[in-house]
Design a protein around this motif. Structure first.
Motif, PDB file in Angstrom:
ATOM      1  N   VAL A 199      62.773 -15.721  25.379  1.00 36.91           N
ATOM      2  CA  VAL A 199      62.797 -17.118  25.912  1.00 36.91           C
ATOM      3  C   VAL A 199      61.652 -17.283  26.866  1.00 36.91           C
ATOM      4  N   LEU A 200      60.590 -16.254  26.727  1.00 29.70           N
ATOM      5  CA  LEU A 200      59.136 -16.707  27.473  1.00 29.70           C
ATOM      6  C   LEU A 200      58.586 -17.949  26.896  1.00 29.70           C
ATOM      7  N   SER A 201      57.721 -18.487  27.640  1.00 31.97           N
ATOM      8  CA  SER A 201      57.049 -19.238  27.106  1.00 31.97           C
ATOM      9  C   SER A 201      55.845 -18.963  26.022  1.00 31.97           C
ATOM     10  N   ASP A 202      55.431 -19.967  25.146  1.00 29.67           N
ATOM     11  CA  ASP A 202      54.105 -18.782  24.484  1.00 29.67           C
ATOM     12  C   ASP A 202      53.518 -18.284  25.455  1.00 29.67           C
ATOM     13  N   GLU A 203      53.131 -19.246  26.210  1.00 30.26           N
ATOM     14  CA  GLU A 203      51.750 -18.958  27.265  1.00 30.26           C
ATOM     15  C   GLU A 203      52.071 -17.548  27.865  1.00 30.26           C
ATOM     16  N   ASP A 204      53.402 -17.160  28.463  1.00 32.47           N
ATOM     17  CA  ASP A 204      53.816 -15.978  29.509  1.00 32.47           C
ATOM     18  C   ASP A 204      53.410 -14.739  28.014  1.00 32.47           C
ATOM     19  N   LEU A 205      54.480 -15.145  27.131  1.00 35.55           N
ATOM     20  CA  LEU A 205      54.531 -13.882  26.457  1.00 35.55           C
ATOM     21  C   LEU A 205      53.226 -13.286  25.924  1.00 35.55           C
ATOM     22  N   SER A 206      52.281 -14.346  25.390  1.00 34.43           N
ATOM     23  CA  SER A 206      50.905 -14.186  24.753  1.00 34.43           C
ATOM     24  C   SER A 206      50.365 -12.812  26.399  1.00 34.43           C
ATOM     25  N   ARG A 207      50.184 -13.548  27.053  1.00 39.58           N
ATOM     26  CA  ARG A 207      49.694 -12.919  28.336  1.00 39.58           C
ATOM     27  C   ARG A 207      50.490 -11.224  28.274  1.00 39.58           C
TER      28      ARG A 207
END
Length: 418
Positions: A235-243
């Protein structure tokens, strides 16, 4: 040709069931296929090894998928457990055993789409796009009742209906299942650095995190972790999961941008007491379930199909006869047990914090890494059981496993990158 003339019924329209129906039809068996048309919503990819490609290539659909696949020219194992005893990083190159690549990474949705088209076009496959609501196993036939009230019978039922297989249960085949304290987060992502057609499996304390090349600057990811971590990341944002993905991969392929469609799958193991009984033969996840390590799942299912077809060919008059089921069970048991046990043992060694387990895993990879003949044996055995040992014999080896028509034009730039 009516259903009464068809001796084999295949239940299940996932990749294993569709491949079974096509392979049986390719060998001249008239097949009744039961199950809905796949929806194509699966975001996962599957790495099919060269022997599996050799088995499915004659079925006539693989060529259409090649532009969307990526060859696996090398496989790297990295110990990312952070424990006291760590294994060395080991990289296996297909060229070491005379191969251009170990296999191809294929999008699941596209694979099932082309399989379905091929099955619909086959004159020997009669596809009933319905679910089975009830099974009856008689001494000389098996009958499936469909959700539209129709009943279809055959001498042999091929259970490709998943890990909770109703056909397996109807045949009286018990199965030992065990939930695992793990879940797999599955996604695709783009990256800023070339992957060089190298697949990297990071071994962590919670399971493997595997990056597998896709065409261009893209890869697929199967990240095995604790269920609560998988749900949090889901459920993370795309930006946070990408990181987080980039951090887990140690920036190996540079900056990461995850793509839409991430999925989470709880993990478990399953092993049946038999692989064939009461005119029901098990294939795919009806026959074996284990963690997604070293690309073994569907490759093992395709070997199920290979032995199933050989059994049906040997018992054309009655492919579901007790002798046929005994033969099929005997042919599948060594392969399935060996693969399941090895994968489960490796997975347990990752989860275990015990020093002896760490030492054993490290020592094993060190030995494999440092002895070239053992490396070659390990690579061949990973692709197909027995091929590594046969290659050691002076007259018994079959040499490199080569797919017909699958070798691509060599790309000098890609060769340089890899």
């Amino acid at each position: 040709m009516g259903d009464s003339d068809r001796k084999i019924l295949v239940a299940g329209t996932g990749p294993a069931g569709l491949i079974a129906a096509l392979a049986l039809a390719h060998h001249g068996h008239a097949v009744t296929l039961v199950g809905p048309v796949p929806k194509g919503s699966d975001r996962r990819t599957v790495a099919l090894m060269r022997p599996s490609l050799d088995i499915i290539e004659p079925l006539g659909f693989l060529e259409k998928l090649l532009p969307e696949t990526a060859p696996l020219k090398a496989m790297r194992l990295v110990d990312a457990t952070g424990r006291l005893v760590r294994s060395p990083t080991v990289t296996f190159h297909a060229g070491e055993i005379g191969e251009e690549y170990f296999g191809l990474n294929i999008p699941n949705a596209r694979l099932t789409e082309e399989l379905a088209k091929a099955a619909q076009a086959s004159p020997l496959i009669d596809w009933h796009e319905n679910l089975v609501t009830d099974w009856e196993c008689a001494p000389d036939h098996v009958t499936a009742t469909l959700d539209n009230g129709e009943r279809v019978s055959a001498q042999l039922a091929v259970a490709a209906d998943g890990r909770r297989s109703p056909a397996r249960e109807a045949a009286g085949i018990s199965a030992k299942t065990s939930p695992l304290p793990q879940a797999a987060l599955v996604l695709n992502f783009s990256h800023t650095r070339e992957h060089g057609f190298v697949s990297t499996e990071f071994h962590t304390q919670n399971g493997p995190c595997t990056q597998v090349p896709l065409p261009g600057m893209r890869s697929s990811l199967v990240w095995v972790q604790r269920p609560e971590d998988a749900e949090r990341r889901h459920v993370l944002s795309d930006e946070d999961l990408s990181r987080e993905v980039e951090e887990q991969l140690s920036s190996l392929v540079g900056g990461v941008t995850v793509e839409p469609g991430r999925q989470v799958y709880p993990l478990s193991t399953l092993m049946p007491s038999r692989f064939g009984q009461n005119r029901v033969a098990l294939i795919g996840e009806a026959a074996h379930v284990f963690p997604p390590i070293s690309a073994q799942g569907l490759n093992l299912g395709i070997r199920d199909v290979e032995d199933l077809v050989a059994t049906a060919d040997a018992f054309r008059d009655d492919p579901g006869a007790p002798a046929a089921m005994t033969r099929y069970d005997a042919s599948r048991r060594p392969d399935v047990l060996a693969r399941s046990n090895s994968v489960n043992l490796l997975n347990m060694s990752l989860l275990s914090g015990l020093l002896p387990a760490q030492i054993a895993r490290s020592a094993g990879l060190s030995v494999i890494s440092s002895i070239p003949p053992l490396r070659a044996l390990f690579m061949r055995e990973g692709m197909r059981p027995g091929s590594g040992f046969s290659a050691l014999l002076p007259f018994g080896g079959k040499g490199p496993v080569r797919g017909k028509g699958l070798v691509r034009e060599k790309d000098p730039a890609a060769e340089a990158r890899s």
